[in-house]
Design a protein around this motif. Structure first.
Motif, PDB file in Angstrom:
ATOM      1  N   MET A  64       0.830  -1.196   0.000  1.00  0.00           N
ATOM      2  CA  MET A  64       0.000   0.000   0.000  1.00  0.00           C
ATOM      3  C   MET A  64       0.865   1.246   0.000  1.00  0.00           C
ATOM      4  N   LYS A  65       0.628   2.132  -0.952  1.00  0.00           N
ATOM      5  CA  LYS A  65       1.306   3.426  -1.012  1.00  0.00           C
ATOM      6  C   LYS A  65       0.289   4.496  -0.618  1.00  0.00           C
ATOM      7  N   LEU A  66       0.488   5.114   0.536  1.00  0.00           N
ATOM      8  CA  LEU A  66      -0.448   6.116   1.028  1.00  0.00           C
ATOM      9  C   LEU A  66      -0.279   7.433   0.274  1.00  0.00           C
ATOM     10  N   ASN A  67      -1.414   8.063  -0.055  1.00  0.00           N
ATOM     11  CA  ASN A  67      -1.349   9.434  -0.548  1.00  0.00           C
ATOM     12  C   ASN A  67      -1.369  10.377   0.655  1.00  0.00           C
ATOM     13  N   GLU A  68      -1.478  11.679   0.426  1.00  0.00           N
ATOM     14  CA  GLU A  68      -1.432  12.623   1.536  1.00  0.00           C
ATOM     15  C   GLU A  68      -2.603  12.423   2.498  1.00  0.00           C
ATOM     16  N   THR A  69      -3.782  12.131   1.954  1.00  0.00           N
ATOM     17  CA  THR A  69      -4.932  11.868   2.817  1.00  0.00           C
ATOM     18  C   THR A  69      -4.688  10.636   3.663  1.00  0.00           C
TER      19      THR A  69
END
Length: 221
Positions: free
Chosen positions: A101-106
């Motif tokens: 999983m690559k998290l975005n800013e949110t």
């Protein structure tokens, strides 16, 4: 318009202030992908249907007949530790997708809020995984200790509702579907199974019921 009766997902007769371990799942509204994406996934890999069962399809046993309610089975979290997976499912690492999983800013903001929960509530966090449109986590309420120290005690649902409200306020939009799923962790085998499911969730995204590609084949929750 026909009236739709929404089934109460809580276990009847169980005190959700109890010092027990819980597995929770919180989904975004309409299962929208808001928190990032799964990367390094190999869609050509065929995932087994029963290797790691989804804990949410299990049926809760009665708390009256289970002597382990209130016992804690959680080890201190050390991040994404695949020891359990290697022991129980030795072919997982080589056979299954290397997805992560690559998290975005949110997603990063949601991660920060979740990890800050023990600063506000009597709770101990263990393994968790933020996915594109949901969160899986196991946690333990510590109300007895809080009560002894003269601090407020909380029902599990109060803590989850507070987290959801704060997250929506921080991001500036309505994020979540109504409610959440919980499963009471009855014993150590249950804990190991659930923790393995959480750790490997990005690797089994191809058959996740929250993956939009699976909505048409009946896997949607």
């Amino acid at each position: 318009m026909p009236y739709y009766h929404r089934r109460n997902p809580r276990l009847k007769g169980f005190d959700y202030k109890s010092d027990a371990d819980y597995f929770v799942t919180i989904c975004t509204a309409d299962r929208k992908y808001l928190f990032g994406e799964i990367i390094n996934s190999d869609p050509s890999i065929i995932l087994g249907e029963a290797l790691i069962p989804d804990p949410r399809i299990e049926t809760e046993s009665s708390s009256d007949s289970n002597p382990n309610v209130g016992a804690s089975f959680m080890a201190p979290s050390t991040g994404v530790d695949l020891t359990i997976a290697r022991t129980q499912f030795p072919d997982v690492i080589t056979k299954y997708s290397p997805g992560e999983m690559k998290l975005n800013e949110t997603g990063k903001q949601i991660k920060g809020l979740w990890e800050n929960l023990p600063q506000k509530f009597p709770v101990e966090l263990d393994e968790y995984q933020i996915m594109p449109n949901h969160i899986h986590a196991d946690l333990s309420l510590m109300n007895e200790e809080a009560s002894k120290n003269g601090k407020p005690v909380y029902i599990l649902g109060e803590m989850i509702r507070s987290f959801k409200a704060e997250a929506s306020h921080l991001i500036g939009q309505h994020l979540w579907q109504r409610g959440y799923y919980d499963h009471i962790i009855w014993d150590y085998d249950d804990y190991k199974r659930i923790r393995t499911y959480i750790v490997l969730n990005p690797k089994i995204w191809a058959r996740d019921r929250n993956n939009h590609k699976n909505f048409s084949v009946g896997l949607r929750a």
